[in-house]
Design a protein around this motif. Sequence first.
Motif, PDB file in Angstrom:
ATOM      1  N   LYS A 222      40.413  36.663  41.800  1.00  0.00           N
ATOM      2  CA  LYS A 222      40.458  35.322  40.878  1.00  0.00           C
ATOM      3  C   LYS A 222      39.130  34.655  40.789  1.00  0.00           C
ATOM      4  O   LYS A 222      39.102  33.708  39.825  1.00  0.00           O
ATOM      5  CB  LYS A 222      41.599  34.344  41.845  1.00  0.00           C
ATOM      6  CG  LYS A 222      41.086  33.881  42.907  1.00  0.00           C
ATOM      7  CD  LYS A 222      42.057  33.202  43.605  1.00  0.00           C
ATOM      8  CE  LYS A 222      41.823  32.841  45.105  1.00  0.00           C
ATOM      9  NZ  LYS A 222      42.816  31.901  45.872  1.00  0.00           N
ATOM     10  N   CYS A 223      38.214  34.981  41.550  1.00  0.00           N
ATOM     11  CA  CYS A 223      36.964  34.230  41.407  1.00  0.00           C
ATOM     12  C   CYS A 223      36.014  34.578  40.300  1.00  0.00           C
ATOM     13  O   CYS A 223      35.156  33.986  39.683  1.00  0.00           O
ATOM     14  CB  CYS A 223      36.076  34.493  42.610  1.00  0.00           C
ATOM     15  SG  CYS A 223      36.801  33.475  43.947  1.00  0.00           S
ATOM     16  N   GLY A 224      36.494  35.747  39.641  1.00  0.00           N
ATOM     17  CA  GLY A 224      35.864  36.294  38.410  1.00  0.00           C
ATOM     18  C   GLY A 224      34.382  36.929  38.577  1.00  0.00           C
ATOM     19  O   GLY A 224      33.672  36.801  37.612  1.00  0.00           O
ATOM     20  N   TYR A 225      33.955  37.488  39.826  1.00  0.00           N
ATOM     21  CA  TYR A 225      33.047  38.186  40.082  1.00  0.00           C
ATOM     22  C   TYR A 225      32.840  39.534  39.213  1.00  0.00           C
ATOM     23  O   TYR A 225      33.752  40.179  38.873  1.00  0.00           O
ATOM     24  CB  TYR A 225      32.410  38.313  41.270  1.00  0.00           C
ATOM     25  CG  TYR A 225      31.963  37.088  42.002  1.00  0.00           C
ATOM     26  CD1 TYR A 225      30.793  37.075  42.709  1.00  0.00           C
ATOM     27  CD2 TYR A 225      33.054  36.296  42.472  1.00  0.00           C
ATOM     28  CE1 TYR A 225      30.317  36.073  43.298  1.00  0.00           C
ATOM     29  CE2 TYR A 225      32.639  35.031  43.000  1.00  0.00           C
ATOM     30  CZ  TYR A 225      31.424  35.054  43.471  1.00  0.00           C
ATOM     31  OH  TYR A 225      30.895  33.923  44.223  1.00  0.00           O
ATOM     32  N   THR A 226      31.346  39.764  38.620  1.00  0.00           N
ATOM     33  CA  THR A 226      31.236  40.990  37.797  1.00  0.00           C
ATOM     34  C   THR A 226      30.926  42.235  38.687  1.00  0.00           C
ATOM     35  O   THR A 226      29.888  41.851  39.456  1.00  0.00           O
ATOM     36  CB  THR A 226      30.285  40.777  36.865  1.00  0.00           C
ATOM     37  OG1 THR A 226      30.655  39.815  35.882  1.00  0.00           O
ATOM     38  CG2 THR A 226      29.990  42.045  35.899  1.00  0.00           C
ATOM     39  N   PHE A 227      31.268  43.344  38.835  1.00  0.00           N
ATOM     40  CA  PHE A 227      31.283  44.503  39.557  1.00  0.00           C
ATOM     41  C   PHE A 227      29.846  45.276  39.411  1.00  0.00           C
ATOM     42  O   PHE A 227      29.473  45.315  38.183  1.00  0.00           O
ATOM     43  CB  PHE A 227      32.217  45.650  39.407  1.00  0.00           C
ATOM     44  CG  PHE A 227      31.980  46.810  40.280  1.00  0.00           C
ATOM     45  CD1 PHE A 227      32.622  46.921  41.462  1.00  0.00           C
ATOM     46  CD2 PHE A 227      31.212  47.814  39.831  1.00  0.00           C
ATOM     47  CE1 PHE A 227      32.343  48.224  42.205  1.00  0.00           C
ATOM     48  CE2 PHE A 227      30.962  49.094  40.546  1.00  0.00           C
ATOM     49  CZ  PHE A 227      31.686  49.087  41.964  1.00  0.00           C
TER      50      PHE A 227
ATOM     51  N   PRO B  95      30.161  34.592  38.317  1.00  0.00           N
ATOM     52  CA  PRO B  95      30.333  34.363  37.075  1.00  0.00           C
ATOM     53  C   PRO B  95      29.290  33.000  36.816  1.00  0.00           C
ATOM     54  O   PRO B  95      28.991  32.777  35.618  1.00  0.00           O
ATOM     55  CB  PRO B  95      31.569  34.008  36.910  1.00  0.00           C
ATOM     56  CG  PRO B  95      32.226  33.656  38.322  1.00  0.00           C
ATOM     57  CD  PRO B  95      31.390  34.374  39.347  1.00  0.00           C
ATOM     58  N   ILE B  96      29.128  32.255  37.759  1.00  0.00           N
ATOM     59  CA  ILE B  96      28.090  30.890  37.411  1.00  0.00           C
ATOM     60  C   ILE B  96      26.722  31.389  36.827  1.00  0.00           C
ATOM     61  O   ILE B  96      26.133  30.866  36.139  1.00  0.00           O
ATOM     62  CB  ILE B  96      28.087  30.127  38.642  1.00  0.00           C
ATOM     63  CG1 ILE B  96      29.458  29.612  39.105  1.00  0.00           C
ATOM     64  CG2 ILE B  96      27.134  28.892  38.557  1.00  0.00           C
ATOM     65  CD1 ILE B  96      29.601  28.870  40.464  1.00  0.00           C
ATOM     66  N   SER B  97      26.311  32.424  37.746  1.00  0.00           N
ATOM     67  CA  SER B  97      24.769  32.781  37.190  1.00  0.00           C
ATOM     68  C   SER B  97      24.844  33.746  35.971  1.00  0.00           C
ATOM     69  O   SER B  97      23.863  33.910  35.606  1.00  0.00           O
ATOM     70  CB  SER B  97      24.413  33.994  38.647  1.00  0.00           C
ATOM     71  OG  SER B  97      24.970  34.946  38.386  1.00  0.00           O
TER      72      SER B  97
END
Length: 194
Positions: free
Chosen positions: A175-180, A189-191
Amino acid sequence: MPLRNNIIGCINFIAVLFSIPIIGAGIWLTTGTVNSCFMLLQWPVIILGILILLVGLAGLIGGFWRITWLLVVYLIAMLALIVLLGVLVGFIYMVTLRGSGRPQPSRAYLEYSLEDFSGFLRRRVHRSYKWERIRSCLSTTSICPDLNQRFTLAQDFFNAYLSPIQSGCCKPPTKCGYTFVNATYWISPISLHM
């Protein structure tokens, strides 16, 4: 009656023999040659081995030499050990009962969250010194690095069935939306938006 005492003595002789490797395993864990995850078990394993040894010796001596009061002590101690092990199993079951994992869209693995577990377990893990021990324990194992060797493509990783430890500790929550990038390195996702 003497045959029954000899049978009790023989069974407890076997228990005494089994307690020696248990104590040896606990001592081996204290040497520090194993990773820190297993070192957490050193004293419980040693204590369990010593208790089995003492109860087995009481039953062995009481059975072979027909010492009635020692057999009574043996039976009470054996009952106490069985009750304690039952309480331990029940406690572990109650603490981890709700932590079954939830399916996520487009993922074969289940997502585990600390909020799914009991309040007792959450309080224990939220303490910073406890989390440091867990983190150092995981860093000495190959649980997470093995994922990097097994999965190089994101879709292969998303279609994999991960263990609860791999899913809960080696990757960020879905759910945090990080990219693999790889199994243990994800971009925030913030960066991406900066």
